[in-house]
Structures are given as C-alpha cells and as structure tokens.
Design a protein around this motif. Structure first.
Motif, PDB file in Angstrom:
ATOM      1  N   LEU A   1       9.173  -9.877 -35.863  1.00 21.37           N
ATOM      2  CA  LEU A   1       9.840 -11.088 -35.677  1.00 21.37           C
ATOM      3  C   LEU A   1       8.639 -12.062 -35.125  1.00 21.37           C
ATOM      4  O   LEU A   1       8.586 -13.263 -35.731  1.00 21.37           O
ATOM      5  N   ARG A   2       7.713 -11.342 -34.291  1.00 17.28           N
ATOM      6  CA  ARG A   2       6.798 -12.456 -33.771  1.00 17.28           C
ATOM      7  C   ARG A   2       5.930 -12.798 -34.902  1.00 17.28           C
ATOM      8  O   ARG A   2       5.424 -13.959 -35.017  1.00 17.28           O
ATOM      9  N   SER A   3       5.391 -11.913 -35.838  1.00 14.63           N
ATOM     10  CA  SER A   3       4.257 -12.113 -36.696  1.00 14.63           C
ATOM     11  C   SER A   3       4.960 -12.782 -38.110  1.00 14.63           C
ATOM     12  O   SER A   3       4.085 -13.374 -38.676  1.00 14.63           O
ATOM     13  N   GLU A   4       5.962 -12.490 -38.440  1.00 18.29           N
ATOM     14  CA  GLU A   4       6.719 -12.961 -39.694  1.00 18.29           C
ATOM     15  C   GLU A   4       7.487 -14.019 -39.803  1.00 18.29           C
ATOM     16  O   GLU A   4       7.949 -14.584 -40.776  1.00 18.29           O
ATOM     17  N   THR A   5       8.499 -14.316 -38.695  1.00 19.58           N
ATOM     18  CA  THR A   5       9.231 -15.521 -38.556  1.00 19.58           C
ATOM     19  C   THR A   5       9.079 -16.832 -37.845  1.00 19.58           C
ATOM     20  O   THR A   5       9.421 -17.796 -38.153  1.00 19.58           O
ATOM     21  N   GLY A   6       8.172 -16.506 -36.901  1.00 19.48           N
ATOM     22  CA  GLY A   6       7.890 -17.932 -35.871  1.00 19.48           C
ATOM     23  C   GLY A   6       9.048 -18.220 -35.088  1.00 19.48           C
ATOM     24  O   GLY A   6       8.888 -19.482 -34.541  1.00 19.48           O
ATOM     25  N   VAL A   7      10.068 -17.793 -35.117  1.00 16.81           N
ATOM     26  CA  VAL A   7      11.214 -17.862 -34.186  1.00 16.81           C
ATOM     27  C   VAL A   7      11.033 -17.088 -32.866  1.00 16.81           C
ATOM     28  O   VAL A   7      10.422 -15.988 -32.948  1.00 16.81           O
ATOM     29  N   SER A   8      11.015 -17.646 -31.773  1.00 14.91           N
ATOM     30  CA  SER A   8      10.885 -17.139 -30.455  1.00 14.91           C
ATOM     31  C   SER A   8      11.801 -16.198 -30.101  1.00 14.91           C
ATOM     32  O   SER A   8      13.046 -16.373 -30.028  1.00 14.91           O
ATOM     33  N   LEU A   9      11.135 -15.087 -29.375  1.00 15.91           N
ATOM     34  CA  LEU A   9      12.105 -14.048 -28.859  1.00 15.91           C
ATOM     35  C   LEU A   9      12.300 -14.639 -27.511  1.00 15.91           C
ATOM     36  O   LEU A   9      11.178 -15.003 -26.712  1.00 15.91           O
ATOM     37  N   VAL A  10      13.329 -14.739 -27.136  1.00 11.41           N
ATOM     38  CA  VAL A  10      13.629 -15.407 -25.702  1.00 11.41           C
ATOM     39  C   VAL A  10      14.273 -14.504 -24.798  1.00 11.41           C
ATOM     40  O   VAL A  10      14.147 -14.912 -23.311  1.00 11.41           O
ATOM     41  N   LEU A  11      14.723 -13.411 -25.367  1.00 12.25           N
ATOM     42  CA  LEU A  11      15.551 -12.458 -24.145  1.00 12.25           C
ATOM     43  C   LEU A  11      15.640 -11.174 -24.715  1.00 12.25           C
ATOM     44  O   LEU A  11      15.958 -10.948 -25.838  1.00 12.25           O
ATOM     45  N   GLY A  12      14.981 -10.163 -23.955  1.00 10.08           N
ATOM     46  CA  GLY A  12      15.438  -8.780 -24.212  1.00 10.08           C
ATOM     47  C   GLY A  12      16.600  -8.157 -23.436  1.00 10.08           C
ATOM     48  O   GLY A  12      16.916  -8.414 -22.309  1.00 10.08           O
TER      49      GLY A  12
ATOM     50  N   ASP B   1      25.649 -13.331 -34.672  1.00 14.93           N
ATOM     51  CA  ASP B   1      25.637 -11.837 -34.472  1.00 14.93           C
ATOM     52  C   ASP B   1      24.957 -11.340 -35.550  1.00 14.93           C
ATOM     53  O   ASP B   1      25.664 -11.010 -36.941  1.00 14.93           O
ATOM     54  N   SER B   2      23.601 -11.166 -35.595  1.00 15.21           N
ATOM     55  CA  SER B   2      23.012 -11.114 -36.512  1.00 15.21           C
ATOM     56  C   SER B   2      22.941  -9.647 -37.255  1.00 15.21           C
ATOM     57  O   SER B   2      23.576  -8.828 -36.576  1.00 15.21           O
ATOM     58  N   THR B   3      22.445  -9.371 -38.345  1.00 17.06           N
ATOM     59  CA  THR B   3      22.139  -8.093 -38.947  1.00 17.06           C
ATOM     60  C   THR B   3      21.247  -7.229 -38.361  1.00 17.06           C
ATOM     61  O   THR B   3      20.570  -7.755 -37.253  1.00 17.06           O
ATOM     62  N   ALA B   4      21.164  -5.976 -38.488  1.00 15.38           N
ATOM     63  CA  ALA B   4      20.368  -5.016 -37.868  1.00 15.38           C
ATOM     64  C   ALA B   4      19.217  -5.246 -38.462  1.00 15.38           C
ATOM     65  O   ALA B   4      18.644  -5.828 -39.335  1.00 15.38           O
ATOM     66  N   THR B   5      18.215  -4.430 -37.453  1.00 13.15           N
ATOM     67  CA  THR B   5      16.760  -4.512 -37.954  1.00 13.15           C
ATOM     68  C   THR B   5      16.441  -4.555 -39.300  1.00 13.15           C
ATOM     69  O   THR B   5      16.909  -4.041 -40.258  1.00 13.15           O
ATOM     70  N   GLY B   6      15.217  -5.432 -39.497  1.00  9.76           N
ATOM     71  CA  GLY B   6      14.529  -5.709 -40.827  1.00  9.76           C
ATOM     72  C   GLY B   6      15.246  -6.672 -41.642  1.00  9.76           C
ATOM     73  O   GLY B   6      14.515  -7.754 -42.129  1.00  9.76           O
ATOM     74  N   HIS B   7      16.643  -6.910 -41.827  1.00  8.27           N
ATOM     75  CA  HIS B   7      17.248  -7.766 -42.715  1.00  8.27           C
ATOM     76  C   HIS B   7      17.112  -9.096 -42.019  1.00  8.27           C
ATOM     77  O   HIS B   7      16.727 -10.150 -42.624  1.00  8.27           O
ATOM     78  N   VAL B   8      17.151  -9.009 -40.825  1.00  6.29           N
ATOM     79  CA  VAL B   8      17.163 -10.224 -39.597  1.00  6.29           C
ATOM     80  C   VAL B   8      15.806 -11.023 -40.012  1.00  6.29           C
ATOM     81  O   VAL B   8      15.588 -12.086 -40.031  1.00  6.29           O
ATOM     82  N   VAL B   9      14.794 -10.141 -40.050  1.00  6.37           N
ATOM     83  CA  VAL B   9      13.457 -10.718 -40.433  1.00  6.37           C
ATOM     84  C   VAL B   9      13.297 -11.245 -41.652  1.00  6.37           C
ATOM     85  O   VAL B   9      12.891 -12.606 -41.724  1.00  6.37           O
ATOM     86  N   SER B  10      13.827 -11.014 -42.926  1.00  7.44           N
ATOM     87  CA  SER B  10      13.984 -11.599 -43.880  1.00  7.44           C
ATOM     88  C   SER B  10      14.496 -12.772 -44.052  1.00  7.44           C
ATOM     89  O   SER B  10      14.405 -14.086 -44.596  1.00  7.44           O
ATOM     90  N   GLN B  11      15.792 -12.667 -43.213  1.00  7.77           N
ATOM     91  CA  GLN B  11      16.684 -14.047 -43.195  1.00  7.77           C
ATOM     92  C   GLN B  11      15.764 -14.965 -42.376  1.00  7.77           C
ATOM     93  O   GLN B  11      15.853 -16.447 -42.744  1.00  7.77           O
ATOM     94  N   LEU B  12      15.398 -14.733 -41.138  1.00 12.49           N
ATOM     95  CA  LEU B  12      14.564 -15.584 -40.362  1.00 12.49           C
ATOM     96  C   LEU B  12      13.177 -16.240 -41.017  1.00 12.49           C
ATOM     97  O   LEU B  12      12.923 -17.105 -40.841  1.00 12.49           O
ATOM     98  N   ALA B  13      12.446 -15.231 -41.927  1.00 12.51           N
ATOM     99  CA  ALA B  13      11.437 -15.857 -42.558  1.00 12.51           C
ATOM    100  C   ALA B  13      11.724 -16.571 -43.763  1.00 12.51           C
ATOM    101  O   ALA B  13      10.809 -17.175 -44.403  1.00 12.51           O
ATOM    102  N   SER B  14      12.924 -16.709 -44.569  1.00 10.54           N
ATOM    103  CA  SER B  14      13.330 -17.182 -45.786  1.00 10.54           C
ATOM    104  C   SER B  14      12.811 -18.569 -45.797  1.00 10.54           C
ATOM    105  O   SER B  14      12.402 -18.868 -46.968  1.00 10.54           O
ATOM    106  N   PRO B  15      13.269 -19.546 -44.806  1.00 10.66           N
ATOM    107  CA  PRO B  15      12.874 -20.806 -44.937  1.00 10.66           C
ATOM    108  C   PRO B  15      11.298 -21.078 -45.158  1.00 10.66           C
ATOM    109  O   PRO B  15      11.154 -21.839 -46.072  1.00 10.66           O
ATOM    110  N   GLN B  16      10.485 -20.442 -44.621  1.00 13.37           N
ATOM    111  CA  GLN B  16       9.053 -20.575 -44.913  1.00 13.37           C
ATOM    112  C   GLN B  16       8.845 -20.036 -46.121  1.00 13.37           C
ATOM    113  O   GLN B  16       7.836 -20.665 -46.743  1.00 13.37           O
ATOM    114  N   GLY B  17       9.128 -18.899 -46.485  1.00 15.94           N
ATOM    115  CA  GLY B  17       8.768 -18.157 -47.587  1.00 15.94           C
ATOM    116  C   GLY B  17       9.240 -19.110 -48.754  1.00 15.94           C
ATOM    117  O   GLY B  17       8.312 -19.564 -49.603  1.00 15.94           O
TER     118      GLY B  17
END
Ligand SMILES: Nc1ncnc2c1ncn2[C@@H]1O[C@H](COP(=O)(O)OP(=O)(O)OP(=O)(O)O)[C@@H](O)[C@H]1O
Ligand SMILES: [Mg+2]
Length: 323
Positions: free
Chosen positions: A212-223, A146-162
C-alpha cells in the motif's frame, strides 16, 4: 468531540472524507467498517458505507435484505450500498460523457467486460472513481469502503495513478487527476488495516502495508488488531499461578477439590499460551506498521453469534481506544 470537549483521535479519523478498511479475508473488515459507519452517523455525519465486494453482509447487520448500487438509508444518516462496476460504468458514462444510458446496458456491459479484461485498471478505477466522486460532490461527510481483501485493494487504490500515466493528455488524464488529489491527501483519505494477531495474517498484513505504501500513495492511518485473546492475568497473578501449578501446593489443592482441578489448570495454561502468542504477534504487527501509525486492539467477543451485537461492541471498543 471527546467527553471533556477535546478532539479525540476518533474525531480526527472520522474527519477524513474517505476511509478504506482492508485486511485478509475474515479478519473483521465488514464488522469494523460498519462500526465506523455507526460511530460517524452518531457524530452527526452523513455517511456512505460501501461494501466493495458485495456479500449482503452490511445489509444483514441492519436487517435489510436488498441492498444494491443505490444507497439505502439503514438508520438516520447512515447510507449503505453495494459496489457494482457495471452500474458505476453506466453512471460514469451518463455523468461525464453525457451518453444517454438505457436502463439495460447489455451491449455496453459486454463491450465493457471485454475492455476491462484487456486493459488493467479499468474495472478497478470504476470502484475507486465512484467512491471519490461521492467525496468530490460532497454528497456525504464521510465515505467508508469495506474494501476487498489483500492484493485486490492495492490494484484498486493504484488504478487512478496507473491509468493517469497511461494517458499523456486529455479527458482520461484530467479525470484521474482529481481522484489522485483526493486519494493522496492524507487529511482526506486513509486506510485502516485490520488483522488478527496470528502468524500468517500478521505476515500478510505486513506485506500488504508495504505494498500500500509503495504502490498506492494512499496513507495508512490506523492499524486494528481484531479478535485479540484477552490476557487473564497480570504479571503478579501469572507468577502466582505458575507457583501453584508447579509447586507442592497442587497435590494439596487436588486432594481438597478433586481431579477436576487438573482440567481447570490445563484450560488456564492453554488460554495463557494463546494470549502470549497473540500478544507476540500483535507486537510484530505494530512494528511492521511503524511507530507513526497508531494501532488499536479489539478483543475477541465471546459467545455471540449475531453480528449486530458484535458490531455494537466493536464500535464501543473503538470509541474507548481512540479517546
Ligand atoms: N472482535 C470480534 N469478536 C468476535 N467475533 C468477531 C469479531 N470481529 C468480527 N467477528 C466475527 O468474525 C466473522 C468475520 O467478520 P467479518 O465478516 O467482519 O470479516 P471480513 O474481514 O469482512 O470477512 P470477509 O473477508 O469474508 O469479507 C463474523 O462472523 C464476525 O461477526
Ligand atoms: Mg466482509
């Protein structure tokens, strides 16, 4: 398996090992993550549901007050935990660096706080790292964040790559590689993006989807469009209603039923306008995600204040929508 023994879209969704549920504040992330947790457990999976920004909400759904970093089994095969980066750090140090950690990690925590403020990605990678670790160790069949809201989740998902790119070689690089492998494999990991069908939430969801698409590489699977205002009329019924309220019939009806009919007409017209705007925004949401990402709709559940009832209804809708 589906009713006729076929594999459903829900089975495919829940066959992943790591799902992130994200979206703007208040759109229904916790409700939906919890519903997905219940659906997974009902399918015989061992589930870890993690409230990344602890507010005690998930625990409340199951009537459990004290949920912390140690997972609690709230019903058969459904384990719930709240993220705690300091505890995640101490677990990491114990597991990987074999540093014996006293129960109180005061000085380490203070240093960690200093480091994590100075180095971007450190706090974030502990969150994602903990979730990926549970996947890698196969402690659960599915981990739902149950992830954080907008923005923060991007930095979390992008962190391993970074963090991986910061370190050319060595322990840190090796330890981010396996996380990246889990996160970027769309059969293992996926993001469910939740929004309500209103103007600003849809704008923000579109922006988040792009990041999420351009910064994390994790797939969006459901809207997921939550709290949809249900349409009350079919097209034929709507033109019939329009004819009544704008034509000569209304004065006749008013004479028979009294002036109360005006309030009824106003309320119906308001509902109709709300549903129309809602459905227009839903279309914008779908087109911003693109046709390759399936989108489901969950209606606004009226008249229920208790969260548990809503979670159950939301779970049933998800099951029907993803048959
Ligand atoms: N389909 C629905 N119909 C009616 N109420 C709903 C629906 N989905 C969620 N809610 C209610 O909306 C409120 C917010 O939902 P929830 O806590 O799941 O959102 P959230 O995105 O996790 O919020 P936050 O960003 O604050 O963590 C809750 O009271 C929940 O019970
Ligand atoms: Mg929440």
């Amino acid at each position: 398996m589906g009713a006729r023994g076929s594999i459903t879209d829900l089975d495919r969704l829940l066959d992943r090992k790591l799902l992130f549920v994200t979206g703007k504040g208040g759109v229904g992330k916790t409700t939906i993550a919890t519903a997905l947790g219940i659906l997974s457990a009902e399918r015989g999976k061992r589930v870890l549901l993690c409230e990344v920004e602890p507010k005690g909400e998930v625990g409340r759904y199951f009537g459990v007050r004290e949920i912390g970093f140690e997972p609690v089994e709230v019903r058969t095969d459904l384990f719930v935990m709240e993220m705690d980066t300091e505890r995640a750090l101490s677990e990491y140090l114990r597991l990987y660096l074999k540093v014996p950690i006293p129960t109180k990690i005061g000085p380490i925590a203070r240093t960690f706080d200093f480091v994590s403020k100075a180095a971007p990605g450190v706090r974030e990678i502990l969150v994602v790292g903990k979730l990926c670790y549970e996947v890698r160790e196969k402690n659960y069949d599915i981990v739902i964040a149950d992830s954080t809201a907008t923005g923060h989740v991007v930095s979390q998902l992008a962190s391993p790559q970074g963090v991986n790119e910061l370190f050319g070689v060595g322990l840190v690089k090796d330890q981010t590689k396996w996380m990246i492998d889990i996160l970027k494999d769309e059969h293992q990991s996926g993001i469910c993006l939740v929004s309500t069908a209103e103007e600003t939430p849809v704008d923000e969801a579109a922006e988040l989807a792009e990041r999420l698409r351009s910064e994390t590489g994790v797939s969006l699977v459901l809207g997921i469009l939550n709290k949809m205002v249900p349409k009350i009329f079919s097209e034929a019924e709507e033109s019939y209603f329009n004819e009544i309220v704008s034509g000569p019939m209304l004065p006749v009806i008013r004479r028979v039923l009294g002036e109360g009919i005006d309030a009824l007409v106003d309320a119906t017209s308001l509902w109709k306008a709300l549903a129309a705007s809602n459905h227009q925004n839903a279309e914008r949401f779908k087109s911003s995600l693109g046709t390759s990402i399936p989108t489901i709709e969950i209606p606004l559940i009226p008249g229920m204040t208790a969260g548990v009832g809503i979670v159950r209804e939301v779970a049933e809708t998800i099951e029907v929508e993803l048959t």
